[in-house]
Design a protein around this motif. Sequence first.
Motif, PDB file in Angstrom:
ATOM      1  N   ARG A 136       0.846  -1.214   0.000  1.00 59.84           N
ATOM      2  CA  ARG A 136       0.000   0.000   0.000  1.00 59.84           C
ATOM      3  C   ARG A 136       0.875   1.256   0.000  1.00 59.84           C
ATOM      4  O   ARG A 136       0.573   2.245  -0.661  1.00 59.84           O
ATOM      5  CB  ARG A 136      -0.921  -0.041   1.231  1.00 59.84           C
ATOM      6  CG  ARG A 136      -1.829   1.159   1.421  1.00 59.84           C
ATOM      7  CD  ARG A 136      -3.007   1.146   0.463  1.00 59.84           C
ATOM      8  NE  ARG A 136      -3.672   2.448   0.419  1.00 59.84           N
ATOM      9  CZ  ARG A 136      -3.396   3.410  -0.436  1.00 59.84           C
ATOM     10  NH1 ARG A 136      -2.460   3.250  -1.365  1.00 59.84           N
ATOM     11  NH2 ARG A 136      -4.057   4.544  -0.416  1.00 59.84           N
ATOM     12  N   LEU A 137       1.986   1.193   0.751  1.00 64.28           N
ATOM     13  CA  LEU A 137       2.885   2.350   0.828  1.00 64.28           C
ATOM     14  C   LEU A 137       3.506   2.630  -0.545  1.00 64.28           C
ATOM     15  O   LEU A 137       3.542   3.782  -0.995  1.00 64.28           O
ATOM     16  CB  LEU A 137       3.980   2.098   1.873  1.00 64.28           C
ATOM     17  CG  LEU A 137       5.028   3.218   2.027  1.00 64.28           C
ATOM     18  CD1 LEU A 137       4.382   4.553   2.383  1.00 64.28           C
ATOM     19  CD2 LEU A 137       6.062   2.851   3.090  1.00 64.28           C
ATOM     20  N   ALA A 138       3.932   1.556  -1.215  1.00 62.01           N
ATOM     21  CA  ALA A 138       4.536   1.724  -2.544  1.00 62.01           C
ATOM     22  C   ALA A 138       3.533   2.354  -3.510  1.00 62.01           C
ATOM     23  O   ALA A 138       3.864   3.255  -4.287  1.00 62.01           O
ATOM     24  CB  ALA A 138       5.021   0.375  -3.075  1.00 62.01           C
ATOM     25  N   GLU A 139       2.276   1.890  -3.445  1.00 65.23           N
ATOM     26  CA  GLU A 139       1.229   2.447  -4.328  1.00 65.23           C
ATOM     27  C   GLU A 139       1.046   3.948  -4.053  1.00 65.23           C
ATOM     28  O   GLU A 139       0.896   4.748  -4.980  1.00 65.23           O
ATOM     29  CB  GLU A 139      -0.111   1.732  -4.081  1.00 65.23           C
ATOM     30  CG  GLU A 139      -0.175   0.337  -4.680  1.00 65.23           C
ATOM     31  CD  GLU A 139      -1.355  -0.481  -4.134  1.00 65.23           C
ATOM     32  OE1 GLU A 139      -2.172   0.063  -3.360  1.00 65.23           O
ATOM     33  OE2 GLU A 139      -1.444  -1.684  -4.489  1.00 65.23           O
ATOM     34  N   GLN A 140       1.061   4.320  -2.763  1.00 67.85           N
ATOM     35  CA  GLN A 140       0.860   5.721  -2.408  1.00 67.85           C
ATOM     36  C   GLN A 140       2.031   6.593  -2.888  1.00 67.85           C
ATOM     37  O   GLN A 140       1.820   7.697  -3.394  1.00 67.85           O
ATOM     38  CB  GLN A 140       0.681   5.856  -0.883  1.00 67.85           C
ATOM     39  CG  GLN A 140       0.235   7.226  -0.399  1.00 67.85           C
ATOM     40  CD  GLN A 140      -1.231   7.535  -0.724  1.00 67.85           C
ATOM     41  OE1 GLN A 140      -1.763   7.058  -1.725  1.00 67.85           O
ATOM     42  NE2 GLN A 140      -1.878   8.323   0.105  1.00 67.85           N
ATOM     43  N   LEU A 141       3.248   6.079  -2.758  1.00 64.82           N
ATOM     44  CA  LEU A 141       4.431   6.840  -3.203  1.00 64.82           C
ATOM     45  C   LEU A 141       4.363   7.094  -4.712  1.00 64.82           C
ATOM     46  O   LEU A 141       4.674   8.187  -5.194  1.00 64.82           O
ATOM     47  CB  LEU A 141       5.719   6.098  -2.835  1.00 64.82           C
ATOM     48  CG  LEU A 141       6.021   5.988  -1.325  1.00 64.82           C
ATOM     49  CD1 LEU A 141       7.197   5.063  -1.064  1.00 64.82           C
ATOM     50  CD2 LEU A 141       6.282   7.350  -0.704  1.00 64.82           C
ATOM     51  N   ILE A 142       3.909   6.078  -5.461  1.00 68.79           N
ATOM     52  CA  ILE A 142       3.776   6.223  -6.920  1.00 68.79           C
ATOM     53  C   ILE A 142       2.677   7.246  -7.244  1.00 68.79           C
ATOM     54  O   ILE A 142       2.842   8.108  -8.110  1.00 68.79           O
ATOM     55  CB  ILE A 142       3.479   4.856  -7.596  1.00 68.79           C
ATOM     56  CG1 ILE A 142       4.707   3.939  -7.454  1.00 68.79           C
ATOM     57  CG2 ILE A 142       3.117   5.028  -9.063  1.00 68.79           C
ATOM     58  CD1 ILE A 142       4.439   2.470  -7.711  1.00 68.79           C
ATOM     59  N   ALA A 143       1.560   7.169  -6.496  1.00 65.23           N
ATOM     60  CA  ALA A 143       0.438   8.100  -6.716  1.00 65.23           C
ATOM     61  C   ALA A 143       0.872   9.554  -6.463  1.00 65.23           C
ATOM     62  O   ALA A 143       0.485  10.470  -7.195  1.00 65.23           O
ATOM     63  CB  ALA A 143      -0.734   7.728  -5.808  1.00 65.23           C
ATOM     64  N   VAL A 144       1.687   9.739  -5.442  1.00 68.77           N
ATOM     65  CA  VAL A 144       2.167  11.094  -5.104  1.00 68.77           C
ATOM     66  C   VAL A 144       3.095  11.611  -6.210  1.00 68.77           C
ATOM     67  O   VAL A 144       3.017  12.767  -6.633  1.00 68.77           O
ATOM     68  CB  VAL A 144       2.883  11.083  -3.729  1.00 68.77           C
ATOM     69  CG1 VAL A 144       3.600  12.406  -3.480  1.00 68.77           C
ATOM     70  CG2 VAL A 144       1.882  10.804  -2.612  1.00 68.77           C
ATOM     71  N   GLN A 145       3.964  10.729  -6.686  1.00 70.28           N
ATOM     72  CA  GLN A 145       4.868  11.084  -7.792  1.00 70.28           C
ATOM     73  C   GLN A 145       4.046  11.513  -9.019  1.00 70.28           C
ATOM     74  O   GLN A 145       4.307  12.545  -9.636  1.00 70.28           O
ATOM     75  CB  GLN A 145       5.728   9.840  -8.115  1.00 70.28           C
ATOM     76  CG  GLN A 145       6.633   9.967  -9.327  1.00 70.28           C
ATOM     77  CD  GLN A 145       7.806  10.906  -9.067  1.00 70.28           C
ATOM     78  OE1 GLN A 145       8.366  10.914  -7.999  1.00 70.28           O
ATOM     79  NE2 GLN A 145       8.146  11.718 -10.051  1.00 70.28           N
ATOM     80  N   GLN A 146       2.993  10.711  -9.329  1.00 71.30           N
ATOM     81  CA  GLN A 146       2.104  10.984 -10.465  1.00 71.30           C
ATOM     82  C   GLN A 146       1.407  12.334 -10.345  1.00 71.30           C
ATOM     83  O   GLN A 146       1.272  13.080 -11.302  1.00 71.30           O
ATOM     84  CB  GLN A 146       1.015   9.900 -10.557  1.00 71.30           C
ATOM     85  CG  GLN A 146       1.418   8.679 -11.327  1.00 71.30           C
ATOM     86  CD  GLN A 146       1.910   9.033 -12.728  1.00 71.30           C
ATOM     87  OE1 GLN A 146       3.089   8.862 -13.021  1.00 71.30           O
ATOM     88  NE2 GLN A 146       1.017   9.558 -13.575  1.00 71.30           N
ATOM     89  N   LEU A 147       0.933  12.615  -9.111  1.00 72.54           N
ATOM     90  CA  LEU A 147       0.240  13.877  -8.853  1.00 72.54           C
ATOM     91  C   LEU A 147       1.153  15.060  -9.207  1.00 72.54           C
ATOM     92  O   LEU A 147       0.720  16.032  -9.832  1.00 72.54           O
ATOM     93  CB  LEU A 147      -0.170  13.947  -7.378  1.00 72.54           C
ATOM     94  CG  LEU A 147      -0.954  15.182  -6.925  1.00 72.54           C
ATOM     95  CD1 LEU A 147      -2.337  15.237  -7.565  1.00 72.54           C
ATOM     96  CD2 LEU A 147      -1.101  15.217  -5.402  1.00 72.54           C
ATOM     97  N   GLY A 148       2.415  14.944  -8.841  1.00 73.07           N
ATOM     98  CA  GLY A 148       3.387  15.987  -9.176  1.00 73.07           C
ATOM     99  C   GLY A 148       3.525  16.159 -10.677  1.00 73.07           C
ATOM    100  O   GLY A 148       3.510  17.282 -11.195  1.00 73.07           O
ATOM    101  N   VAL A 149       3.632  15.036 -11.380  1.00 73.91           N
ATOM    102  CA  VAL A 149       3.789  15.068 -12.842  1.00 73.91           C
ATOM    103  C   VAL A 149       2.577  15.742 -13.495  1.00 73.91           C
ATOM    104  O   VAL A 149       2.703  16.622 -14.337  1.00 73.91           O
ATOM    105  CB  VAL A 149       3.978  13.629 -13.399  1.00 73.91           C
ATOM    106  CG1 VAL A 149       3.973  13.626 -14.926  1.00 73.91           C
ATOM    107  CG2 VAL A 149       5.282  13.035 -12.877  1.00 73.91           C
ATOM    108  N   GLU A 150       1.367  15.320 -13.041  1.00 77.49           N
ATOM    109  CA  GLU A 150       0.121  15.868 -13.592  1.00 77.49           C
ATOM    110  C   GLU A 150       0.055  17.392 -13.476  1.00 77.49           C
ATOM    111  O   GLU A 150      -0.403  18.085 -14.371  1.00 77.49           O
ATOM    112  CB  GLU A 150      -1.076  15.329 -12.787  1.00 77.49           C
ATOM    113  CG  GLU A 150      -1.806  14.173 -13.400  1.00 77.49           C
ATOM    114  CD  GLU A 150      -2.790  13.582 -12.386  1.00 77.49           C
ATOM    115  OE1 GLU A 150      -3.632  14.336 -11.864  1.00 77.49           O
ATOM    116  OE2 GLU A 150      -2.673  12.367 -12.099  1.00 77.49           O
TER     117      GLU A 150
END
Length: 309
Positions: A136-150
Amino acid sequence: MNAPSSSYRSGFACFVGRPNAGKSTLTNALVGTKVAITSDRPQTTRHTVRGIVHRPDAQLVLVDTPGLHKPRTLLGERLNDLVRTTWAEVDVIGFCLPADQKLGPGDKFIAKELAEIKKTPKVAVVTKTDLVDSKRLAEQLIAVQQLGVELGIEWAEIIPVSAVGDKQVDLVAELITKLLPEGMPLYPDGDLTDEPEQIMVAELIREAALEGVRDELPHSLAVVVEEMLPREGRPADRPLLDIHANVYIERQSQKAIVIGAKGSRLKHVGTTARKHIEALLGTPVYLDLHVKVAKDWQRDPKQLRKLGF
């Protein structure tokens, strides 16, 4: 050319994030003492409480802002203005996102505002990692990275942390101080906050008063310390500080909730707050609490001013 690592850094950082994202808890863990009021209800932090982290190579001053939210009252609008002013003045912004909750509209609302602030370095802090497993932590870290890119935010760092479990708290301090400008210490060694004592005492009383009445009194509670005076005629080795404070609510019907049956609730609030105040000030305290009604104070500019907003 990079400056040598022996140079001293100092500056201001603030944590942002939707309510209950772990901002105050992280501030307290970094400073190592209770300076920001922590509560799992939105909008508990109203004053800009600064916690000061002293390190051999740096001094990090943490500014704790109220959570940014879509305002519904005049108080809400003033809080949002305060947040934006703070963001414009700090050297680093830490965006707190809890690991145990999917990114939602509230996070995106704040991230969009952050994207407008171009020059300030931004660190994404994924909090409450003790509540999730590694997947779950790994998924959240990826989601946060994505949010920045967006949104076009370039995160200076993405750091998972558990302030409660004291995991990676030092790393947060280290990575944020690296982003501060070089400079002399801004506060004397040993200072933990520059918030006037009276305001901190009021916050501790307010925190104790909110405990256990989450649903009945969301934000209609304000505390004003009327006076803090050393008790006269006490021997020097047995000082006593008299504190007189008023707890303000908006409606007569809320009075019974705060006072409780035969005053039991208010007594408990007094005992809890007194312990924290004595720990903060390092002196025995006599706490005198009164509950008063200030009708609809959140919508009345005159009353807001009187209550310190």
